[in-house]
Write a protein that holds these residues in place. Structure first.
Motif, mmCIF file in Angstrom:
data_model
loop_
_atom_site.group_PDB
_atom_site.id
_atom_site.type_symbol
_atom_site.label_atom_id
_atom_site.label_comp_id
_atom_site.label_asym_id
_atom_site.label_seq_id
_atom_site.Cartn_x
_atom_site.Cartn_y
_atom_site.Cartn_z
ATOM 1 N N VAL A 42 -2.870 15.790 -34.916
ATOM 2 C CA VAL A 42 -2.995 16.901 -33.966
ATOM 3 C C VAL A 42 -4.099 16.608 -32.949
ATOM 4 O O VAL A 42 -3.914 16.782 -31.745
ATOM 5 C CB VAL A 42 -3.249 18.233 -34.709
ATOM 6 C CG1 VAL A 42 -3.655 19.329 -33.751
ATOM 7 C CG2 VAL A 42 -2.002 18.638 -35.484
ATOM 8 N N LYS A 43 -5.207 16.100 -33.434
ATOM 9 C CA LYS A 43 -6.351 15.867 -32.554
ATOM 10 C C LYS A 43 -6.096 14.684 -31.598
ATOM 11 O O LYS A 43 -6.239 14.817 -30.390
ATOM 12 C CB LYS A 43 -7.578 15.593 -33.425
ATOM 13 C CG LYS A 43 -8.861 15.439 -32.688
ATOM 14 C CD LYS A 43 -10.037 15.609 -33.650
ATOM 15 C CE LYS A 43 -11.326 15.290 -32.958
ATOM 16 N NZ LYS A 43 -11.664 13.860 -33.035
ATOM 17 N N GLU A 47 -3.435 17.090 -29.058
ATOM 18 C CA GLU A 47 -4.460 17.721 -28.205
ATOM 19 C C GLU A 47 -4.919 16.745 -27.126
ATOM 20 O O GLU A 47 -5.085 17.120 -25.972
ATOM 21 C CB GLU A 47 -5.660 18.134 -29.068
ATOM 22 C CG GLU A 47 -5.633 19.592 -29.460
ATOM 23 C CD GLU A 47 -6.936 20.030 -30.082
ATOM 24 O OE1 GLU A 47 -7.264 19.491 -31.169
ATOM 25 O OE2 GLU A 47 -7.619 20.891 -29.494
ATOM 26 N N SER A 52 -2.385 22.523 -25.633
ATOM 27 C CA SER A 52 -3.583 23.299 -25.942
ATOM 28 C C SER A 52 -3.293 24.636 -26.627
ATOM 29 O O SER A 52 -4.218 25.318 -27.071
ATOM 30 C CB SER A 52 -4.370 23.553 -24.653
ATOM 31 O OG SER A 52 -3.544 24.276 -23.770
ATOM 32 N N LYS A 54 -3.032 27.111 -29.177
ATOM 33 C CA LYS A 54 -3.620 27.088 -30.529
ATOM 34 C C LYS A 54 -2.565 27.294 -31.623
ATOM 35 O O LYS A 54 -2.641 26.700 -32.692
ATOM 36 C CB LYS A 54 -4.690 28.168 -30.659
ATOM 37 C CG LYS A 54 -5.939 27.875 -29.855
ATOM 38 C CD LYS A 54 -6.890 26.964 -30.640
ATOM 39 C CE LYS A 54 -8.125 26.560 -29.864
ATOM 40 N NZ LYS A 54 -7.941 25.425 -28.941
ATOM 41 N N LEU A 57 -0.603 24.083 -32.105
ATOM 42 C CA LEU A 57 -1.425 23.087 -32.807
ATOM 43 C C LEU A 57 -1.518 23.434 -34.293
ATOM 44 O O LEU A 57 -1.407 22.563 -35.164
ATOM 45 C CB LEU A 57 -2.835 23.018 -32.188
ATOM 46 C CG LEU A 57 -2.876 22.562 -30.719
ATOM 47 C CD1 LEU A 57 -4.298 22.681 -30.162
ATOM 48 C CD2 LEU A 57 -2.373 21.139 -30.559
ATOM 49 N N GLU A 61 -0.121 21.399 -37.592
ATOM 50 C CA GLU A 61 -1.036 21.017 -38.663
ATOM 51 C C GLU A 61 -0.518 21.469 -40.031
ATOM 52 O O GLU A 61 -0.919 20.954 -41.072
ATOM 53 C CB GLU A 61 -2.418 21.610 -38.385
ATOM 54 C CG GLU A 61 -3.512 20.757 -38.987
ATOM 55 C CD GLU A 61 -4.886 21.185 -38.557
ATOM 56 O OE1 GLU A 61 -5.124 21.291 -37.336
ATOM 57 O OE2 GLU A 61 -5.712 21.442 -39.441
ATOM 58 N N TYR A 95 4.114 14.167 -30.797
ATOM 59 C CA TYR A 95 3.708 14.758 -29.516
ATOM 60 C C TYR A 95 4.892 15.443 -28.810
ATOM 61 O O TYR A 95 4.742 16.528 -28.240
ATOM 62 C CB TYR A 95 3.093 13.689 -28.588
ATOM 63 C CG TYR A 95 3.080 14.131 -27.139
ATOM 64 C CD1 TYR A 95 2.214 15.140 -26.705
ATOM 65 C CD2 TYR A 95 3.975 13.585 -26.210
ATOM 66 C CE1 TYR A 95 2.239 15.587 -25.390
ATOM 67 C CE2 TYR A 95 3.999 14.026 -24.899
ATOM 68 C CZ TYR A 95 3.133 15.027 -24.491
ATOM 69 O OH TYR A 95 3.169 15.469 -23.197
ATOM 70 N N GLU A 102 5.509 23.871 -27.097
ATOM 71 C CA GLU A 102 4.589 24.573 -26.191
ATOM 72 C C GLU A 102 5.337 25.074 -24.953
ATOM 73 O O GLU A 102 5.133 26.212 -24.495
ATOM 74 C CB GLU A 102 3.427 23.662 -25.780
ATOM 75 C CG GLU A 102 2.426 24.398 -24.898
ATOM 76 C CD GLU A 102 1.155 23.608 -24.636
ATOM 77 O OE1 GLU A 102 0.096 24.018 -25.123
ATOM 78 O OE2 GLU A 102 1.225 22.571 -23.941
#
Ligand code: SAH
Length: 244
Positions: A42-43, A47, A52, A54, A57, A61, A95, A102
């Motif tokens: 995720v990081k 991200e 972005s 939340k 993300l 996770e 991704y 998103e």
């Protein structure tokens, strides 16, 4: 005497920790390491590339991607590339799943249609962010495996069926969002009809073996307005669309 007691205390603590780690067992250690890999994914992959939201993300996770691939690919499940899922198909790169989710801009109460269930992974991610996911898969064996997997993992608001996404899912329509995870040259009218006014479609538009463009469509006055996002590469849509 004090030193002996101190050394004794250290030894007890050391054996205590060793005992605890041992009890945790190999499965727990493996699970912890998958969770750590997910956090990393995720990081560093998602991200880092600009996703972005939340909630997206957090869903990425949570969903155990390693359980949506065969044993053979489990250790690669959180890497930055697509993986084979059988029948010549692939589970998208993490991704891509995140950015498509998103771009769908889910608020929580939507009915979503996914075309191209594949492994069921994208459907699982979507299911944490909306009311219901209806997912269509063209290849019978994949539809069956994905449906079973989603059930086994407790994703209760996902419905999978074997069929051609080209004609959509009339009994469940209309949808707030349609996500298409196979490449197609244009959006079929049947899908436009099954999309609510102000609804969104996220899809890779383009021909087979060419780079396609991830495109966002919005329906206003029965017409689609489109916005191109970025180049992507997906397996092509099969079935009816090839005959058009
Ligand atoms: N979303 C999937 C990956 C999709 S790969 C995942 O998370 O794993 C694309 C999938 O679309 C393949 O499984 C392929 O069989 C399916 N597909 C191709 N043409 C289709 C069609 N006309 N209708 C439904 N599914 C289709």
């Amino acid at each position: 005497m004090k030193e002996v007691l101190f050394i004794f205390q250290i030894m007890i603590t050391f054996f205590g920790i060793m005992f605890f780690l041992n009890c945790a067992g190999p499965n727990t250690k493996r699970l912890n390491s998958y969770a750590a890999e997910r956090k990393d994914m995720v990081k560093n992959q998602i991200e880092a590339r600009g996703v972005s939201d939340k909630k997206v993300l957090s869903a990425m996770e949570k969903v155990p991607r390693h359980l949506f691939v065969s044993e053979q690919y489990r250790t690669e499940a959180y890497r930055d590339y697509p993986l084979p899922i059988g029948e010549g198909q692939t589970i998208s790169q993490p991704y891509i799943v995140a950015i498509m989710t998103e771009l769908a801009k889910l608020k929580g109460d939507e009915k979503v249609l996914e075309i191209g269930t594949g492994s069921g992974y994208q459907a699982a991610v979507l299911s944490l962010l909306c009311r219901e996911v209806y997912s269509i898969e063209y290849i019978e064996s994949l539809a069956k495996t994905a449906g079973q997997k989603l059930k086994e993992l407790g994703y209760k608001n996902v419905y999978v069926k074997n069929g051609d996404g080209f004609i959509g899912w009339t009994e469940a329509a209309p949808f707030d969002v349609i996500i298409i995870t196979c490449a197609l040259p244009y959006i079929p009218d049947s899908l436009v009809r099954q999309l609510k006014e102000q609804g969104r479609i996220v899809a890779p538009i383009g021909e087979e073996y060419e780079t396609q463009i991830l495109t966002i469509f919005e329906k206003t006055d029965n017409k689609l307005n489109e916005k191109e996002y970025e180049p992507v590469r997906f397996v092509p849509m099969k079935g009816e669309i090839k005959k058009e």
